[in-house]
Design a protein around this motif. Sequence first.
Motif, PDB file in Angstrom:
ATOM      1  N   SER B 147       0.818  -1.226   0.000  1.00  0.00           N
ATOM      2  CA  SER B 147       0.000   0.000   0.000  1.00  0.00           C
ATOM      3  C   SER B 147       0.848   1.270   0.000  1.00  0.00           C
ATOM      4  O   SER B 147       0.380   2.341  -0.373  1.00  0.00           O
ATOM      5  N   ASP B 148       2.105   1.145   0.407  1.00  0.00           N
ATOM      6  CA  ASP B 148       3.010   2.309   0.359  1.00  0.00           C
ATOM      7  C   ASP B 148       3.257   2.751  -1.087  1.00  0.00           C
ATOM      8  O   ASP B 148       3.676   3.883  -1.332  1.00  0.00           O
ATOM      9  N   HIS B 149       3.053   1.830  -2.018  1.00  0.00           N
ATOM     10  CA  HIS B 149       3.325   2.140  -3.431  1.00  0.00           C
ATOM     11  C   HIS B 149       2.053   2.485  -4.192  1.00  0.00           C
ATOM     12  O   HIS B 149       1.944   2.243  -5.390  1.00  0.00           O
ATOM     13  N   TRP B 150       1.080   3.062  -3.481  1.00  0.00           N
ATOM     14  CA  TRP B 150      -0.221   3.335  -4.088  1.00  0.00           C
ATOM     15  C   TRP B 150      -0.108   4.254  -5.311  1.00  0.00           C
ATOM     16  O   TRP B 150      -0.837   4.093  -6.289  1.00  0.00           O
ATOM     17  N   LEU B 151       0.846   5.186  -5.279  1.00  0.00           N
ATOM     18  CA  LEU B 151       0.965   6.130  -6.397  1.00  0.00           C
ATOM     19  C   LEU B 151       1.387   5.397  -7.678  1.00  0.00           C
ATOM     20  O   LEU B 151       0.830   5.638  -8.756  1.00  0.00           O
ATOM     21  N   ILE B 152       2.340   4.470  -7.526  1.00  0.00           N
ATOM     22  CA  ILE B 152       2.805   3.706  -8.700  1.00  0.00           C
ATOM     23  C   ILE B 152       1.678   2.817  -9.235  1.00  0.00           C
ATOM     24  O   ILE B 152       1.498   2.671 -10.447  1.00  0.00           O
ATOM     25  N   ILE B 153       0.893   2.282  -8.296  1.00  0.00           N
ATOM     26  CA  ILE B 153      -0.248   1.432  -8.713  1.00  0.00           C
ATOM     27  C   ILE B 153      -1.255   2.265  -9.507  1.00  0.00           C
ATOM     28  O   ILE B 153      -1.760   1.839 -10.549  1.00  0.00           O
ATOM     29  N   ILE B 154      -1.499   3.487  -9.030  1.00  0.00           N
ATOM     30  CA  ILE B 154      -2.437   4.378  -9.752  1.00  0.00           C
ATOM     31  C   ILE B 154      -1.864   4.745 -11.122  1.00  0.00           C
ATOM     32  O   ILE B 154      -2.573   4.723 -12.139  1.00  0.00           O
ATOM     33  N   ILE B 155      -0.556   5.034 -11.149  1.00  0.00           N
ATOM     34  CA  ILE B 155       0.086   5.376 -12.436  1.00  0.00           C
ATOM     35  C   ILE B 155      -0.051   4.195 -13.423  1.00  0.00           C
ATOM     36  O   ILE B 155      -0.357   4.387 -14.603  1.00  0.00           O
ATOM     37  N   ALA B 156       0.126   2.978 -12.897  1.00  0.00           N
ATOM     38  CA  ALA B 156      -0.014   1.786 -13.766  1.00  0.00           C
ATOM     39  C   ALA B 156      -1.435   1.702 -14.323  1.00  0.00           C
ATOM     40  O   ALA B 156      -1.632   1.418 -15.504  1.00  0.00           O
ATOM     41  N   ALA B 157      -2.428   1.983 -13.463  1.00  0.00           N
ATOM     42  CA  ALA B 157      -3.831   1.924 -13.899  1.00  0.00           C
ATOM     43  C   ALA B 157      -4.116   2.990 -14.957  1.00  0.00           C
ATOM     44  O   ALA B 157      -4.752   2.715 -15.983  1.00  0.00           O
ATOM     45  N   VAL B 158      -3.615   4.202 -14.706  1.00  0.00           N
ATOM     46  CA  VAL B 158      -3.836   5.302 -15.664  1.00  0.00           C
ATOM     47  C   VAL B 158      -3.154   4.979 -16.996  1.00  0.00           C
ATOM     48  O   VAL B 158      -3.739   5.193 -18.067  1.00  0.00           O
ATOM     49  N   THR B 159      -1.938   4.421 -16.907  1.00  0.00           N
ATOM     50  CA  THR B 159      -1.229   4.038 -18.137  1.00  0.00           C
ATOM     51  C   THR B 159      -2.050   3.011 -18.919  1.00  0.00           C
ATOM     52  O   THR B 159      -2.193   3.111 -20.143  1.00  0.00           O
ATOM     53  N   ALA B 164      -5.454   1.651 -23.444  1.00  0.00           N
ATOM     54  CA  ALA B 164      -6.711   1.087 -23.968  1.00  0.00           C
ATOM     55  C   ALA B 164      -7.390   2.088 -24.904  1.00  0.00           C
ATOM     56  O   ALA B 164      -7.912   1.727 -25.960  1.00  0.00           O
ATOM     57  N   ASN B 165      -7.366   3.372 -24.492  1.00  0.00           N
ATOM     58  CA  ASN B 165      -7.985   4.418 -25.324  1.00  0.00           C
ATOM     59  C   ASN B 165      -7.300   4.552 -26.670  1.00  0.00           C
ATOM     60  O   ASN B 165      -7.952   4.608 -27.707  1.00  0.00           O
ATOM     61  N   ILE B 166      -5.959   4.613 -26.633  1.00  0.00           N
ATOM     62  CA  ILE B 166      -5.184   4.786 -27.875  1.00  0.00           C
ATOM     63  C   ILE B 166      -5.414   3.582 -28.792  1.00  0.00           C
ATOM     64  O   ILE B 166      -5.665   3.730 -29.993  1.00  0.00           O
ATOM     65  N   THR B 167      -5.367   2.389 -28.188  1.00  0.00           N
ATOM     66  CA  THR B 167      -5.561   1.174 -28.986  1.00  0.00           C
ATOM     67  C   THR B 167      -6.943   1.162 -29.635  1.00  0.00           C
ATOM     68  O   THR B 167      -7.077   0.873 -30.823  1.00  0.00           O
ATOM     69  N   ALA B 168      -7.956   1.485 -28.843  1.00  0.00           N
ATOM     70  CA  ALA B 168      -9.329   1.475 -29.372  1.00  0.00           C
ATOM     71  C   ALA B 168      -9.464   2.462 -30.528  1.00  0.00           C
ATOM     72  O   ALA B 168     -10.083   2.153 -31.544  1.00  0.00           O
ATOM     73  N   LYS B 169      -8.856   3.623 -30.364  1.00  0.00           N
ATOM     74  CA  LYS B 169      -8.950   4.644 -31.415  1.00  0.00           C
ATOM     75  C   LYS B 169      -8.219   4.182 -32.674  1.00  0.00           C
ATOM     76  O   LYS B 169      -8.699   4.352 -33.796  1.00  0.00           O
TER      77      LYS B 169
END
Lengths: 161, 190
Positions: B147-159, B164-169
């Motif tokens: 849980s200390d690495h929550w920021l990296i986990i969020i960055i991974a999700a956003v990436t 997914a958006n770029i691929t779909a487009k």
Amino acid sequence: MANTEEEFLDLIDQHQKLIHNVCRMYTGNVDDHQDLFQEIMVQLWKGYANFEKRSKVSTWMYRVSLYTAISHIKRVIKQREAQPHLDLDLDYEQPSLESDSAPLQEAIERLDDGDRAIVLLHLDEKSYKEMAEILGISDSNVGVRLNRVKKKLKTLLISEK
Amino acid sequence: MELEELKEQIADSQVSYSRSELKEIFTLRTKRTVSKINRKMLIDALLMILTTALLVAATFIIGLRSRYVVSGQIIGFSLLIFVHYRIKSVLIKKAQNSDNGLQIGAEKLVRILNKYIYAYKIILPSFFSILTIKHYYDLTHNWSAVSDHWLIIIIAAVTGYIAANITAKMIYGKELNKLKKIIEAMDWTD
């Protein structure tokens, strides 16, 4: 040439008037007409193996032809501009209709793609049921829309006079 | 002139290609275009496999500490592109040959494609975050350290979401635009 290819060409030969009618409705000159015809043939050939013959061949061909004409025409013309035109040496000319039909044809050209599809099917004497099957709208809607398009054409003809 | 008169004129007009001209169009244009499309699809698939293999190999060659996670993400992403690609071509073929008319067919296809796009927008970020969480858990075997690495986990999700958006487009963009054009053309609700 393989049997399937011969069968496909027979089909195109039998129904080519349908494709020419679509090309005439959505293009304004011989080059565009020829290019669209060729693109429609590509799309029909791509779908031929999957055509299950549940609907009439002409219905399927109209669907694919209209889909291609409405969604591909810009790309078809752009492709020709970008690439040298394939010289097929075809002895073919755009049909010249009587000059008194010119104002009506000009008015049709000013209609949007969907209205032109209705006019095209009406000119080919398709029943409301067939038109509905091709366009994906209800039978009753076809009648309403055809009347609306006729009125629109009248207005366009009057405004041109 | 009325539409009925034009109908007669068009019925009388003789516009046709001869059988030999049709054969020429078929051989010189139809078959060549279809072969070109098939060749392009094969090259795309081979390039994708090669790129995936190279990227995965690179993570091992440079001895990346999280090479399994990164490799998993790369392979997952490649699989997603492949699945997208197949779905698109199968659905479009089906749509053109279905018993549905133009409007219903196009609307149905847009609905299906949009559902897939939404699904991938959920699946890919989740997949990226789960792999990242797994990576930190494997390192520490301690959930509070993860849980200390929550920021990296969020960055991974956003990436994952952006990917997914770029691929779909990239994969569906053109087809969706064409379908929307058909729907617009068939929409007489004005």
